[in-house]
Motif scaffolding. Structure first.
Motif, PDB file in Angstrom:
ATOM      1  N   UNK A  20      15.664   0.119-109.247  1.00 43.96           N
ATOM      2  CA  UNK A  20      15.379  -1.317-109.213  1.00 43.96           C
ATOM      3  C   UNK A  20      14.067  -1.575-108.475  1.00 43.96           C
ATOM      4  N   UNK A  21      13.615  -2.827-108.524  1.00 47.55           N
ATOM      5  CA  UNK A  21      12.359  -3.136-107.849  1.00 47.55           C
ATOM      6  C   UNK A  21      12.251  -4.608-107.519  1.00 47.55           C
ATOM      7  N   UNK A  22      11.328  -4.926-106.636  1.00 44.36           N
ATOM      8  CA  UNK A  22      11.077  -6.334-106.291  1.00 44.36           C
ATOM      9  C   UNK A  22       9.664  -6.477-105.759  1.00 44.36           C
ATOM     10  N   UNK A  23       9.187  -7.716-105.781  1.00 47.96           N
ATOM     11  CA  UNK A  23       7.825  -7.993-105.321  1.00 47.96           C
ATOM     12  C   UNK A  23       7.857  -8.244-103.824  1.00 47.96           C
ATOM     13  N   UNK A  24       6.981  -7.567-103.075  1.00 52.35           N
ATOM     14  CA  UNK A  24       7.002  -7.750-101.619  1.00 52.35           C
ATOM     15  C   UNK A  24       5.736  -8.426-101.087  1.00 52.35           C
ATOM     16  N   UNK A  25       4.744  -8.610-101.955  1.00 50.68           N
ATOM     17  CA  UNK A  25       3.541  -9.316-101.508  1.00 50.68           C
ATOM     18  C   UNK A  25       2.767  -9.881-102.697  1.00 50.68           C
ATOM     19  N   UNK A  64      21.503  -3.410-102.934  1.00 51.31           N
ATOM     20  CA  UNK A  64      22.347  -4.478-103.490  1.00 51.31           C
ATOM     21  C   UNK A  64      21.740  -5.856-103.279  1.00 51.31           C
ATOM     22  N   UNK A  65      21.107  -6.022-102.114  1.00 59.32           N
ATOM     23  CA  UNK A  65      20.469  -7.330-101.854  1.00 59.32           C
ATOM     24  C   UNK A  65      19.345  -7.594-102.845  1.00 59.32           C
ATOM     25  N   UNK A  66      18.617  -6.540-103.209  1.00 59.12           N
ATOM     26  CA  UNK A  66      17.531  -6.725-104.197  1.00 59.12           C
ATOM     27  C   UNK A  66      18.134  -7.237-105.500  1.00 59.12           C
ATOM     28  N   UNK A  67      19.195  -6.549-105.962  1.00 60.66           N
ATOM     29  CA  UNK A  67      19.807  -6.917-107.245  1.00 60.66           C
ATOM     30  C   UNK A  67      20.293  -8.364-107.236  1.00 60.66           C
ATOM     31  N   UNK A  68      20.908  -8.757-106.113  1.00 55.55           N
ATOM     32  CA  UNK A  68      21.524 -10.071-106.035  1.00 55.55           C
ATOM     33  C   UNK A  68      20.496 -11.177-105.784  1.00 55.55           C
ATOM     34  N   UNK A  69      19.636 -10.938-104.830  1.00 51.21           N
ATOM     35  CA  UNK A  69      18.795 -12.046-104.348  1.00 51.21           C
ATOM     36  C   UNK A  69      17.531 -12.290-105.172  1.00 51.21           C
ATOM     37  N   UNK A  70      17.106 -11.313-105.974  1.00 49.34           N
ATOM     38  CA  UNK A  70      15.895 -11.556-106.785  1.00 49.34           C
ATOM     39  C   UNK A  70      16.234 -12.378-108.041  1.00 49.34           C
ATOM     40  N   UNK A  71      17.536 -12.429-108.373  1.00 52.67           N
ATOM     41  CA  UNK A  71      17.999 -13.157-109.563  1.00 52.67           C
ATOM     42  C   UNK A  71      17.468 -14.586-109.563  1.00 52.67           C
ATOM     43  N   UNK A  72      16.851 -15.000-110.654  1.00 49.94           N
ATOM     44  CA  UNK A  72      16.378 -16.383-110.783  1.00 49.94           C
ATOM     45  C   UNK A  72      15.012 -16.627-110.150  1.00 49.94           C
ATOM     46  N   UNK A  73      14.457 -15.615-109.493  1.00 50.06           N
ATOM     47  CA  UNK A  73      13.150 -15.819-108.859  1.00 50.06           C
ATOM     48  C   UNK A  73      12.041 -15.763-109.905  1.00 50.06           C
ATOM     49  N   UNK A  74      11.087 -16.657-109.763  1.00 43.11           N
ATOM     50  CA  UNK A  74       9.954 -16.687-110.717  1.00 43.11           C
ATOM     51  C   UNK A  74       8.936 -15.593-110.427  1.00 43.11           C
ATOM     52  N   UNK A 104      -4.055 -13.379-117.621  1.00 45.59           N
ATOM     53  CA  UNK A 104      -3.104 -13.749-116.568  1.00 45.59           C
ATOM     54  C   UNK A 104      -3.875 -14.070-115.287  1.00 45.59           C
ATOM     55  N   UNK A 105      -3.208 -14.770-114.364  1.00 45.65           N
ATOM     56  CA  UNK A 105      -3.797 -15.006-113.047  1.00 45.65           C
ATOM     57  C   UNK A 105      -3.170 -14.042-112.032  1.00 45.65           C
ATOM     58  N   UNK A 106      -1.906 -13.730-112.257  1.00 39.03           N
ATOM     59  CA  UNK A 106      -1.197 -12.756-111.409  1.00 39.03           C
ATOM     60  C   UNK A 106      -0.164 -12.027-112.270  1.00 39.03           C
ATOM     61  N   UNK A 107      -0.126 -10.689-112.173  1.00 39.85           N
ATOM     62  CA  UNK A 107       0.822  -9.928-112.999  1.00 39.85           C
ATOM     63  C   UNK A 107       1.727  -9.051-112.129  1.00 39.85           C
ATOM     64  N   UNK A 108       1.803  -9.377-110.831  1.00 41.12           N
ATOM     65  CA  UNK A 108       2.594  -8.513-109.942  1.00 41.12           C
ATOM     66  C   UNK A 108       4.096  -8.544-110.280  1.00 41.12           C
ATOM     67  N   UNK A 109       4.686  -9.731-110.589  1.00 41.68           N
ATOM     68  CA  UNK A 109       6.115  -9.712-110.963  1.00 41.68           C
ATOM     69  C   UNK A 109       6.374  -8.813-112.174  1.00 41.68           C
ATOM     70  N   UNK A 110       5.533  -8.896-113.187  1.00 45.50           N
ATOM     71  CA  UNK A 110       5.680  -8.011-114.351  1.00 45.50           C
ATOM     72  C   UNK A 110       5.474  -6.563-113.928  1.00 45.50           C
ATOM     73  N   UNK A 111       4.485  -6.360-113.051  1.00 49.60           N
ATOM     74  CA  UNK A 111       4.200  -5.008-112.558  1.00 49.60           C
ATOM     75  C   UNK A 111       5.425  -4.356-111.951  1.00 49.60           C
ATOM     76  N   UNK A 112       6.227  -5.151-111.234  1.00 53.96           N
ATOM     77  CA  UNK A 112       7.406  -4.565-110.571  1.00 53.96           C
ATOM     78  C   UNK A 112       8.417  -4.061-111.602  1.00 53.96           C
ATOM     79  N   UNK A 113       8.492  -4.718-112.756  1.00 58.41           N
ATOM     80  CA  UNK A 113       9.431  -4.293-113.809  1.00 58.41           C
ATOM     81  C   UNK A 113       8.902  -3.013-114.481  1.00 58.41           C
ATOM     82  N   UNK A 114       7.599  -2.993-114.703  1.00 57.61           N
ATOM     83  CA  UNK A 114       6.980  -1.802-115.314  1.00 57.61           C
ATOM     84  C   UNK A 114       7.112  -0.620-114.346  1.00 57.61           C
ATOM     85  N   UNK A 115       6.927  -0.898-113.054  1.00 61.11           N
ATOM     86  CA  UNK A 115       7.070   0.149-112.035  1.00 61.11           C
ATOM     87  C   UNK A 115       8.454   0.784-112.063  1.00 61.11           C
TER      88      UNK A 115
END
Ligand SMILES: Cc1cc2nc3c(=O)[nH]c(=O)nc-3n(C[C@H](O)[C@H](O)[C@H](O)COP(=O)(O)O)c2cc1C
Length: 372
Positions: A144-149, A162-172, A323-334
């Motif tokens: 799994x992954x998430x954006x940290x900055x 588990x917190x990553x899985x639960x708390x990133x849900x719905x985040x833009x 794009x202006x920012x692709x970090x959220x997508x980057x985390x999925x590709x990562x």
């Protein structure tokens, strides 16, 4: 053991990949892969392209009645935005892109270079990685992954898998904290307003990984090196670090390493994970924890200076929809990239032409390390 090739251009008809080395008997769930593809398309700060594309995977080989056969697996994605032959040629290379070096080196126009260098290619890599996630789930290994900055907005809090899985849900922005998410979105909005772009950092975690994947014996077999190379190959990634990473430089040895403990039931373990789950090129039984830093998007509305390759005169760089920012997508590709590397290391260690055989070898090894 496991290898893949991708093919296709950003505005070409298709993106394709062939994955070789996957054992037979793996159940293929296209919905799971499509969900991962949809995750890659999301994120505040993306450009208009994501509204055009609706990525849905098709298999062109290696899958029979919903299961792998052991033959190469063919992946196909259609580009809805197929218009490569109508797009104009560019003459003013965009700084921060492959344009200049690619055009000179291949004696081609900038269009031919940017079409292949574009991060649209990461869609097919995400599909391959999602397929590898399905394989890993058979061994209860999750990635799994998430954006940290994003820009100056940073998540300082340490979070569990588990917190990553639960708390990133719905985040833009694929972030686990609503408060930090607001700051991240504000960073992107500020960049938009200033006709600028913004980068950031994401973290990838893998749990359930057995001890001993990768090897210390040969530099190319070291798993941290393999993961770092693969993440670095993702468009716009400029730094990769494991565990406490760059902080190692200022941390005393007494606080930098993971002490070893033993429990009769569970075997050897660590109470800390400063190494990020890999020591000496091998997994050490802890979660793999790796972070990648992405530079700001190279195409700016406030165009940077460049040179017209026809006249050799200074001009503003060309502009392509961006794009202006692709970090959220980057985390999925990562996540996909790390999943492929772990799957490769699993098959290197446990082999097997069928999933059954791989599992038998894996279970035998787990028994061995528990009693050693
Ligand atoms: C998901 C994703 C989307 C991207 N979108 C864009 C974009 O819209 N415009 C752009 O100029 N760069 C974009 N990039 C970055 C470029 O593809 C990348 O900076 C360029 O190919 C040069 O490669 P390098 O940064 O690795 O040196 C994106 C990167 C990723 C990972």
């Amino acid at each position: 053991m496991l290898q893949f090739l991708t093919c296709g251009e950003s505005h070409g008809k298709y993106l394709t990949a062939i994955l070789e080395g996957m054992p037979s008997g793996l159940e293929v769930d296209p919905d799971f892969i499509n969900r991962e593809l949809a995750r890659r398309q999301q994120g505040f700060g993306r450009g208009g392209r994501q509204k055009i594309e609706k990525d849905e995977i098709e298999f062109t080989g290696g899958v029979y009645q919903g299961k792998t056969t052991g033959a190469p697996v063919g992946f196909l994605l259609q580009n809805e935005d197929f218009k490569i032959n109508e797009l104009p040629q560019l003459f003013r290379p965009r700084p921060g892109h492959a344009d200049l070096a690619g055009a000179l080196k291949y004696r081609e126009g900038i269009r031919e270079i940017l079409e292949r260098a574009s991060a649209r290619e990461t869609a097919i890599r995400t599909a391959v990685g999602a397929f590898c996630k399905l394989f890993l789930l058979e061994f209860e290994i999750e990635v799994t992954g998430h954006v940290i900055q994003i820009g100056k907005a940073k998540l300082e809090e340490e979070v569990s898998f588990d917190q990553i899985l639960k708390r990133r849900e719905g985040s833009e922005v694929n972030c686990v904290s609503r408060e930090i998410e607001r700051h991240m979105i504000a960073e992107i909005q500020r960049a938009m307003k200033n006709k600028d772009t913004v980068g950031g950092k994401y973290e990838i975690r893998a749990r359930g990984v057995p001890i001993g994947l990768g090897s210390h014996v040969h530099y190319k077999r070291k798993l941290d090196g393999r993961i770092a190379q693969a993440l670095m190959s993702m468009q716009s990634v400029k730094a990769v670090e494991f565990g406490i990473g760059a902080l190692e430089a200022e941390t005393p040895g007494s606080e930098a390493h993971d002490e070893i403990f033993y429990d009769a039931k569970g075997g050897y373990y660590h109470k800390t994970n400063r190494a990020g789950g890999i020591t000496g090129g091998m997994t050490n039984g802890a979660e793999i924890l790796v972070r990648a830093t992405m530079k700001p998007i190279s195409t700016l509305r406030r165009e940077l200076r460049s040179v017209n390759m026809k006249t050799k005169k200074e001009e503003k760089a060309d502009f392509e929809r961006s794009d202006v920012c692709a970090v959220p997508a980057g985390s999925v590709i990562g996540e996909a990239i790390v999943a492929f590397e772990i799957a490769d290391a699993m098959l290197e260690k446990f082999g097997g032409d069928s999933l059954l055989e791989t599992k038998r070898n894996y279970e035998g090894y787990l028994k061995q390390v528990k009693t050693q």
